[in-house]
Write an enzyme that holds these catalytic residues in place. Structure first.
Site, PDB file in Angstrom:
ATOM      1  N   GLY A  10     -43.496 -57.885  61.956  1.00  0.00           N
ATOM      2  CA  GLY A  10     -42.847 -56.614  61.628  1.00  0.00           C
ATOM      3  C   GLY A  10     -42.198 -56.717  60.263  1.00  0.00           C
ATOM      4  O   GLY A  10     -41.213 -57.444  60.088  1.00  0.00           O
ATOM      5  N   GLY A  12     -40.774 -54.228  58.414  1.00  0.00           N
ATOM      6  CA  GLY A  12     -40.118 -52.936  58.167  1.00  0.00           C
ATOM      7  C   GLY A  12     -38.721 -53.099  57.608  1.00  0.00           C
ATOM      8  O   GLY A  12     -38.407 -54.083  56.924  1.00  0.00           O
ATOM      9  N   ASP A  35     -47.513 -58.220  59.370  1.00  0.00           N
ATOM     10  CA  ASP A  35     -47.450 -56.844  59.871  1.00  0.00           C
ATOM     11  C   ASP A  35     -48.865 -56.364  60.160  1.00  0.00           C
ATOM     12  O   ASP A  35     -49.820 -56.782  59.505  1.00  0.00           O
ATOM     13  CB  ASP A  35     -46.785 -55.937  58.818  1.00  0.00           C
ATOM     14  CG  ASP A  35     -46.235 -54.660  59.428  1.00  0.00           C
ATOM     15  OD1 ASP A  35     -45.009 -54.549  59.572  1.00  0.00           O
ATOM     16  OD2 ASP A  35     -47.044 -53.768  59.789  1.00  0.00           O
ATOM     17  N   VAL A  90     -40.340 -55.568  65.461  1.00  0.00           N
ATOM     18  CA  VAL A  90     -41.177 -54.359  65.459  1.00  0.00           C
ATOM     19  C   VAL A  90     -40.381 -53.164  65.969  1.00  0.00           C
ATOM     20  O   VAL A  90     -39.294 -53.315  66.535  1.00  0.00           O
ATOM     21  CB  VAL A  90     -42.460 -54.558  66.306  1.00  0.00           C
ATOM     22  CG1 VAL A  90     -43.337 -55.631  65.700  1.00  0.00           C
ATOM     23  CG2 VAL A  90     -42.119 -54.893  67.749  1.00  0.00           C
ATOM     24  N   SER A 131     -35.812 -57.065  67.414  1.00  0.00           N
ATOM     25  CA  SER A 131     -35.797 -55.626  67.699  1.00  0.00           C
ATOM     26  C   SER A 131     -34.683 -55.315  68.683  1.00  0.00           C
ATOM     27  O   SER A 131     -34.240 -56.181  69.438  1.00  0.00           O
ATOM     28  CB  SER A 131     -37.121 -55.200  68.342  1.00  0.00           C
ATOM     29  OG  SER A 131     -38.202 -55.453  67.499  1.00  0.00           O
ATOM     30  N   CYS A 276     -31.978 -45.141  64.714  1.00  0.00           N
ATOM     31  CA  CYS A 276     -31.493 -45.949  65.835  1.00  0.00           C
ATOM     32  C   CYS A 276     -30.441 -45.322  66.736  1.00  0.00           C
ATOM     33  O   CYS A 276     -30.546 -45.461  67.954  1.00  0.00           O
ATOM     34  CB  CYS A 276     -31.003 -47.288  65.311  1.00  0.00           C
ATOM     35  SG  CYS A 276     -32.367 -48.250  64.637  1.00  0.00           S
ATOM     36  N   ARG A 346     -35.676 -40.932  58.726  1.00  0.00           N
ATOM     37  CA  ARG A 346     -35.926 -40.778  60.166  1.00  0.00           C
ATOM     38  C   ARG A 346     -34.712 -40.146  60.857  1.00  0.00           C
ATOM     39  O   ARG A 346     -33.604 -40.588  60.685  1.00  0.00           O
ATOM     40  CB  ARG A 346     -36.267 -42.143  60.793  1.00  0.00           C
ATOM     41  CG  ARG A 346     -37.628 -42.673  60.322  1.00  0.00           C
ATOM     42  CD  ARG A 346     -37.938 -44.053  60.872  1.00  0.00           C
ATOM     43  NE  ARG A 346     -37.137 -45.110  60.261  1.00  0.00           N
ATOM     44  CZ  ARG A 346     -37.253 -46.401  60.566  1.00  0.00           C
ATOM     45  NH1 ARG A 346     -38.137 -46.780  61.459  1.00  0.00           N
ATOM     46  NH2 ARG A 346     -36.497 -47.289  59.961  1.00  0.00           N
TER      47      ARG A 346
END
Ligand code: NAD
Ligand code: UGA
Length: 447
Positions: A10, A12, A35, A90, A131, A276, A346
């Protein structure tokens, strides 16, 4: 246990910056970030001003460590095989279908990582949950890891990440705490120690907290819920300020000066955004319901309901100002990112406020210094569920500061510093981030 090779799955907002800092602080360890998205890996290996994540200070860290002991690769299997320690960083979005849709975390990506680790491991591994996950996920991961092999030992640790976007590098350099959850077995404690040894390269020992796995998994969800709860608390009071003439900034200051409460996270706003807070609270609500704790679930669910109310209330305030109809009115949307100093949009409040203004008939001119036109158009089609082509007649995404004279009103939805210095002339300004000084042309939250 001596760790020589780390692999992080991951690349990100969490995987990239956290591994860059580990590599910087531990030059004796090779850190490779992999990734499933090869374009992202290409971008991490590309020019420093085009990295896939914008974070102040990140480019400097990558510049120093990349190619020395920090690598970005699309060879997932080879790097899993080579590493003694594997981080899973992830995404864990809210489920969109199946049991728990709209609330539970989608563990599909984490489970896919676990399957890859099981498939490509030829030696014992420490597998780390980076995560944010529901409490007791480690059980499920263990099941997947051990499905095909009992010869390889997998030790699972929980090491949730507490960085905030926009300040990720300084958060990683000087963490309030590093939380490591491990099993209380001999091999569990050895694995915990191996991870402690990595962090002690730059984090003082007293800031490293070790717990059991379940406390660590749950502490991450609970921390985000408590932070978001403070924002919803102050935002709910901003509505009462508007009715009574009290001033929300003065209220925040007065409340925050009590050392038992503290001054942070008491800034009234148009609502929290980001990938989140909402998803983690929904996940917490789902967990409470799963364990039959309806009252606890309702309590936390209200943090989200107040956040939705605040976004809606702000948009309605603008609509009401123009007499309930925005047809023929042009509104500038200043800021699309969910907070300043990030390119991440987001769940940004701007997305929801703009949608409501658009549906009330407004023409929108959108500008953000960091979020690209492509991302804004993608958000509109994803979150509003309309094609950017259809909305083109009434939406213009600008790539430079707006000509503010051509519009009827402005909504400030991200607290970018450059908006503080703009000359708004006689324009009516709706300040959703409380960043402008008081003036009779400015409508702020809570006034
Ligand atoms: P992100 O979407 O930015 O990155 C996730 C990456 O994982 C993507 O690049 C994706 O391509 C990759 N990926 C997904 N499944 C894969 C697989 N099976 N194999 C290889 N690659 C795969 O997500 P993020 O913002 O970095 O968040 C990651 C996790 O960290 C989430 O659980 C989040 O809740 C948590 N978290 C995020 C932040 C934050 O500030 N963004 C802070 C703390 C914790
Ligand atoms: C948040 C937490 O702060 C991190 O500790 C956590 O690791 C992370 O979530 C995560 O798990 O993803 P982040 O969402 O990046 O970090 O940013 P915050 O600074 O927490 O801001 C979240 C939202 O709350 C933003 O929209 C911000 O504008 C808003 N906010 C924040 C307020 O409205 N008022 C405040 O007083 C503070």
């Amino acid at each position: 246990m001596q760790i020589k090779n780390i692999c992080c799955i991951g690349a990100g907002y969490v995987g990239g910056p956290t591994m860059a800092v580990i590599a910087l602080k531990c030059p004796h360890i090779n850190v490779t970030v992999v990734d499933a998205n090869p374009d992202k890996i290409k971008a991490w290996n590309g020019p420093l001003d085009e990295l896939p994540v914008y974070e102040p200070g990140l480019a400097e860290v990558v510049k120093e460590a990349r190619g020395r002991n920090l690598f970005f690769s699309d060879d997932i299997s080879g790097n899993i095989e080579k590493a003694e320690m594997i981080f899973m960083a992830v995404n864990t979005p809210t489920k969109t279908e199946g049991e728990g849709a709209g609330m539970a975390a989608d563990l599909g990506y984490v489970e896919a990582c676990a399957r890859d680790i099981a498939k490509h491991s030829k030696s014992d591994k420490i597998v780390i949950e980076k995560s944010t996950l529901p409490v007791r996920t480690a059980e499920k991961i263990k099941e997947i890891l051990e499905e095909n092999s009992t010869e390889i030992h997998f030790e699972i640790l929980s090491n949730p990440e507490f960085l905030a976007e926009g300040t990720a590098i300084q958060d990683l350099f000087k963490s309030d705490r590093v939380l490591i959850g491990g099993h209380e077995t001999e091999s569990g404690q050895k694995a915990v120690q191996a991870l402690v040894d990595i962090y002690t390269n730059w984090i003082p020992k007293e800031k490293i907290l070790t717990t059991n796995v379940w406390s660590s998994e749950l502490a991450k969800l609970a921390s985000n819920a408590m932070l978001a709860q403070r924002i919803s608390s102050i935002n709910s009071l901003s509505a009462l300020c508007e009715k009574t003439g009290a001033n929300i900034d003065e209220l925040s200051k007065a409340i925050g000066m009590d050392h038992r409460i503290g001054p942070h996270f008491l800034k009234a706003s148009v609502g929290f955004g980001g990938s989140c807070f909402q998803k983690d609270i929904l996940n917490l609500v789902y967990l409470c319901k799963y364990y039959g704790l309806e009252e606890v679930a309702d309590y936390w669910h209200h943090v989200i309901k107040i956040n939705d109310y605040q976004k809606d209330r702000f948009a309605q305030k603008i609509i009401d100002h123009f007499g309930g109809d925005l047809k023929g009115k042009s509104i500038a949307i200043l800021g699309w990112a969910f907070k300043a100093n990030t390119d991440d949009s987001r769940e940004s409040a701007a997305i929801y406020v703009s949608e409501k203004l658009y549906n009330a008939g407004a023409n929108l001119l959108i500008y953000d210094p960091m979020v690209s036109q492509k991302s804004i158009n993608r958000d509109i089609s994803f979150y509003w569920n309309i094609s950017p082509k259809l909305s083109q007649d009434r939406i213009r995404v600008m790539n430079e500061a707006l000509k503010l004279k051509e519009i009827d009103g402005t909504a400030i939805l991200t607290e970018w510093t450059e908006f503080k210095d703009l000359d708004f002339g006689n324009l009516v300004v709706f300040d959703g981030r409380n960043i402008l000084k008081e003036s009779n042309k400015i409508h702020q939250i809570g006034r």
